[in-house]
Design a protein around this motif. Structure first.
Motif, mmCIF file in Angstrom:
data_model
loop_
_atom_site.group_PDB
_atom_site.id
_atom_site.type_symbol
_atom_site.label_atom_id
_atom_site.label_comp_id
_atom_site.label_asym_id
_atom_site.label_seq_id
_atom_site.Cartn_x
_atom_site.Cartn_y
_atom_site.Cartn_z
ATOM 1 N N GLN A 176 18.742 -20.192 -8.367
ATOM 2 C CA GLN A 176 17.617 -18.792 -8.377
ATOM 3 C C GLN A 176 16.512 -19.617 -8.025
ATOM 4 O O GLN A 176 15.377 -19.164 -7.332
ATOM 5 C CB GLN A 176 17.927 -17.842 -9.443
ATOM 6 C CG GLN A 176 19.083 -16.743 -9.262
ATOM 7 C CD GLN A 176 18.965 -16.330 -11.037
ATOM 8 O OE1 GLN A 176 18.703 -16.448 -11.342
ATOM 9 N NE2 GLN A 176 20.133 -15.713 -11.262
ATOM 10 N N PRO A 208 12.995 -19.657 0.132
ATOM 11 C CA PRO A 208 14.033 -18.840 0.795
ATOM 12 C C PRO A 208 14.515 -18.577 1.560
ATOM 13 O O PRO A 208 15.372 -18.238 1.997
ATOM 14 C CB PRO A 208 12.969 -17.370 0.630
ATOM 15 C CG PRO A 208 11.841 -18.312 0.722
ATOM 16 C CD PRO A 208 11.794 -19.349 0.177
ATOM 17 N N SER A 267 16.288 -20.505 -4.873
ATOM 18 C CA SER A 267 15.944 -19.528 -3.648
ATOM 19 C C SER A 267 15.118 -19.171 -3.718
ATOM 20 O O SER A 267 14.823 -18.507 -2.841
ATOM 21 C CB SER A 267 17.432 -18.539 -3.548
ATOM 22 O OG SER A 267 17.120 -18.289 -4.995
ATOM 23 N N SER A 280 25.151 -17.871 1.057
ATOM 24 C CA SER A 280 25.170 -17.264 2.797
ATOM 25 C C SER A 280 24.176 -18.199 3.212
ATOM 26 O O SER A 280 24.869 -18.172 4.943
ATOM 27 C CB SER A 280 24.546 -15.838 3.003
ATOM 28 O OG SER A 280 23.437 -15.982 2.298
ATOM 29 N N LYS A 281 23.570 -18.965 3.340
ATOM 30 C CA LYS A 281 22.616 -20.300 4.501
ATOM 31 C C LYS A 281 23.204 -21.232 4.837
ATOM 32 O O LYS A 281 22.465 -21.786 4.817
ATOM 33 C CB LYS A 281 20.953 -19.721 3.598
ATOM 34 C CG LYS A 281 20.493 -17.962 3.981
ATOM 35 C CD LYS A 281 19.455 -17.875 3.537
ATOM 36 C CE LYS A 281 18.669 -16.354 3.841
ATOM 37 N NZ LYS A 281 17.111 -16.814 2.967
ATOM 38 N N ALA A 335 20.256 -19.220 -0.443
ATOM 39 C CA ALA A 335 20.537 -18.560 -1.333
ATOM 40 C C ALA A 335 21.496 -18.301 -1.949
ATOM 41 O O ALA A 335 22.100 -19.873 -1.861
ATOM 42 C CB ALA A 335 21.317 -17.745 0.117
ATOM 43 N N ASP A 389 23.735 -16.605 -3.200
ATOM 44 C CA ASP A 389 25.490 -16.876 -2.890
ATOM 45 C C ASP A 389 26.048 -17.652 -1.424
ATOM 46 O O ASP A 389 26.837 -17.835 -1.464
ATOM 47 C CB ASP A 389 25.401 -15.547 -2.438
ATOM 48 C CG ASP A 389 25.002 -14.537 -0.989
ATOM 49 O OD1 ASP A 389 24.593 -15.647 -0.702
ATOM 50 O OD2 ASP A 389 25.365 -14.196 -0.421
#
Length: 96
Positions: A32, A39, A35, A47-48, A43, A45
């Motif tokens: 967290q 940013p 991220s 996803s990046k 991510a 999750d």
């Protein structure tokens, strides 16, 4: 990547006790924070493209200095004037 959570507990000023937190909680909090700081690259999750494949958590509660109120009364007193210590091979010279 190596990160240090300091302060590590409520006594030292943290909003939570990281020493008592589980390894999974620490990894999640780290993701967290990363991220939030990066940013565009990270991510939570995954996803990046940034995915945690391995982690190791080492908890050493007394390894990080924390300015805790009231601790100065138990601190060892120093000499009034520590002076200067010079060292050379085979010789030690102390100037007061």
């Amino acid at each position: 990547l190596e990160l240090v959570f300091a302060p590590c507990d409520e006594v030292a000023g943290s909003d939570r006790n990281w020493i008592k937190a589980s390894d999974a909680e620490i990894v999640e909090a780290t993701l967290q924070e990363l991220s939030r700081l990066f940013p565009n690259e990270i991510a939570v999750d995954g996803s990046k493209g940034f995915v945690v494949t391995k982690s190791a958590i080492v908890k050493t509660p007394r390894s990080v200095y924390a300015a805790v109120p009231g601790r100065n009364k138990v601190r060892v007193a120093r000499f009034p004037n520590p002076g200067t210590l010079f060292t050379a091979p085979g010789r030690v010279h102390y100037v007061l």
